[in-house]
Design an enzyme around this catalytic site. Structure first.
Site, PDB file in Angstrom:
ATOM      1  N   ARG A 150     -69.229 -12.218  -2.285  1.00 12.23           N
ATOM      2  CA  ARG A 150     -68.903 -11.437  -1.192  1.00 12.23           C
ATOM      3  C   ARG A 150     -69.485 -11.887   0.069  1.00 12.23           C
ATOM      4  NH1 ARG A 150     -71.587  -5.291  -1.261  1.00 12.23           N
ATOM      5  NH2 ARG A 150     -73.079  -6.265  -0.077  1.00 12.23           N
ATOM      6  N   LYS A 189     -78.372   3.863   2.173  1.00 18.70           N
ATOM      7  CA  LYS A 189     -77.079   3.942   2.699  1.00 18.70           C
ATOM      8  C   LYS A 189     -76.471   4.810   1.458  1.00 18.70           C
ATOM      9  CE  LYS A 189     -75.338   0.259  -0.130  1.00 18.70           C
ATOM     10  NZ  LYS A 189     -75.322  -1.140  -0.300  1.00 18.70           N
TER      11      LYS A 189
HETATM   12  C1  LIG Z   1     -76.421  -1.584  -1.163  1.00 18.45           C
HETATM   13  C2  LIG Z   1     -77.014  -2.962  -0.864  1.00 18.45           C
HETATM   14  C3  LIG Z   1     -78.245  -3.021  -1.572  1.00 18.45           C
HETATM   15  C4  LIG Z   1     -78.729  -1.913  -2.462  1.00 18.45           C
HETATM   16  O1  LIG Z   1     -78.598  -2.132  -3.738  1.00 18.45           O
HETATM   17  P1  LIG Z   1     -78.848  -1.153  -5.087  1.00 18.45           P
HETATM   18  O2  LIG Z   1     -78.144  -1.688  -6.022  1.00 18.45           O
HETATM   19  O3  LIG Z   1     -78.480   0.223  -4.790  1.00 18.45           O
HETATM   20  O4  LIG Z   1     -80.309  -1.454  -5.241  1.00 18.45           O
HETATM   21  C5  LIG Z   1     -78.927  -4.383  -1.118  1.00 18.45           C
HETATM   22  N1  LIG Z   1     -78.358  -5.015  -0.561  1.00 18.45           N
HETATM   23  C6  LIG Z   1     -77.273  -5.149   0.281  1.00 18.45           C
HETATM   24  C7  LIG Z   1     -76.435  -6.161   0.954  1.00 18.45           C
HETATM   25  C8  LIG Z   1     -76.447  -4.088  -0.234  1.00 18.45           C
HETATM   26  O5  LIG Z   1     -75.350  -3.970   0.410  1.00 18.45           O
END
Ligand SMILES: *Cc1c(COP(=O)(O)O)cnc(C)c1O
Length: 356
Positions: free
Chosen positions: A131, A36
């Site tokens: 969250r 993402k």
């Molecule tokens: C964005 C996201 C991740 C990845 O996080 P990083 O810090 O970029 O490794 C993992 N799990 C969820 C639910 C996320 O929204």
């Protein structure tokens, strides 16, 4: 050369992905590489797939559909609690989704049944970051209801920290997750094979050999892309930190005082920044701004340059101490952190160039 340009070094991303995969494999942890942060650009996705990772995650269904059309063999997980209104696409294009809300799961079960499918889900448990997720004490009641639904298959449990509440992953909160899994398996006499223990910030436990046994999946974006763990405030020294470089062009160069002259209001973004008096400084204005990039996540490659501030379309850099010659038309390069990469890959005004 068109500027601003975001130069993406695919070889460095491939290297980082391989390294993360190896570290996780040693502890029997599966990596879900998160796409993402760069709008799931297909060049970058391909570099990650080339590293041997075939499990990806994204929060946006548009990204997932785009990648699945090009690489149908990869497994994709929807990592934002999905919308009821996107159930058909999520069921069609993803292999798993993270879920937390009973009404949503019920809607997904109904939709999957109407499509003649069973959709895999992971139930998010809130271990303190506040969250998404069900509170640990409410998990059993919810799982009882989920198991009665015919269109969904509960694959496991997951946790997320370091996002809203800036809570860091610890042995304690990871253990809460594992305990919930164990309790659920016993109460309902089921198997929950997946325990997804978080994101990049959870790698620290792994690297310190403190990851509780039982965590067998991590969802990793930041470490692979920019070699950083910003939640814990550390650079991951054995990874490349400079796979994403922003280059922008100097459009004005002048010596000016460092403190603005006149009565003070607010800047273009509603803030009242401080302006330390360093006397007369040589300042370069670059043709890139907050509309393109979150400037707080940029670091000049030249250590003797300093970012002073920015408005929507102008970035101001102090080049007084620069050993490199700077003149109008010069190109200045910056290392991009996660949020700079995110904003730059989203801006239509920024050219992307790939180095293999
Ligand atoms: C964005 C996201 C991740 C990845 O996080 P990083 O810090 O970029 O490794 C993992 N799990 C969820 C639910 C996320 O929204």
């Amino acid at each position: 050369m068109y500027t601003p340009v975001l130069e993406v070094n695919l070889g460095k991303i491939r290297y980082n992905a391989q390294k993360i995969k190896k570290i996780c494999e040693k502890s029997n942890i599966e990596v879900c590489a998160v796409t993402k942060g760069f709008c799931a650009d297909l060049n970058i996705v391909e570099a990650i797939i080339d590293s041997g990772i075939d499990f990806l995650g994204d929060s946006r269904i548009q990204n997932i559909i785009k990648v699945k059309k090009k690489f149908p063999h990869v497994k994709y997980m929807m990592i934002r609690i999905p919308k009821i209104s996107e159930a058909e696409e999520v069921i069609n294009y993803t292999d798993i989704s993270l879920q937390s809300q009973l009404e949503v799961i019920e809607a997904y079960s109904q939709k999957a049944m109407s499509m003649g499918k069973v959709h895999n889900i992971i139930l998010m448990i809130d271990v303190g970051d506040l969250r998404e997720g069900v509170m640990p004490e409410d998990a059993e009641e919810m799982v009882g209801k989920i198991l009665a639904m015919k269109g969904v298959n509960l694959l496991g449990v997951g946790m997320n920290v370091g996002c809203y509440g800036s809570i860091i992953p610890t042995v304690e909160n990871a253990t809460i997750l594992i305990d919930v899994r164990n309790r659920l398996e016993k109460t309902f006499n089921i198997k929950l094979p997946v325990v997804s223990g978080g994101a990049t910030c959870s790698l620290k436990l792994l690297r310190e050999n403190k990851m509780p046994k039982g965590i067998n999946n991590l969802r990793i974006g930041e470490a692979i892309l920019v070699g950083e763990d910003s939640t814990n405030g550390i650079m991951l020294e054995d990874l490349y930190q400079d796979a994403f470089i922003l280059k922008a062009e100097v459009i004005e160069l002048r010596e000016k005082p460092s403190v603005p002259i006149g009565e003070r209001g607010y800047d273009a973004f509603g803030n009242q920044p401080e302006y330390p008096d360093k006397g007369i400084r040589k300042r370069a204005i670059l043709a890139v701004g907050r509309q393109d990039v979150r400037i707080e996540a940029l670091t000049p490659i030249c250590p003797d340059m300093e970012i002073l501030g920015a408005s929507s379309d102008h970035l101001i850099v102090d080049v007084t101490e620069s050993k490199e010659k700077v003149e109008p038309g010069s190109i200045i390069a910056f290392r991009c952190g996660y949020s700079a990469m995110l904003s730059l890959t989203t801006s239509p005004y920024v050219e992307k160039a790939f180095i293999s």
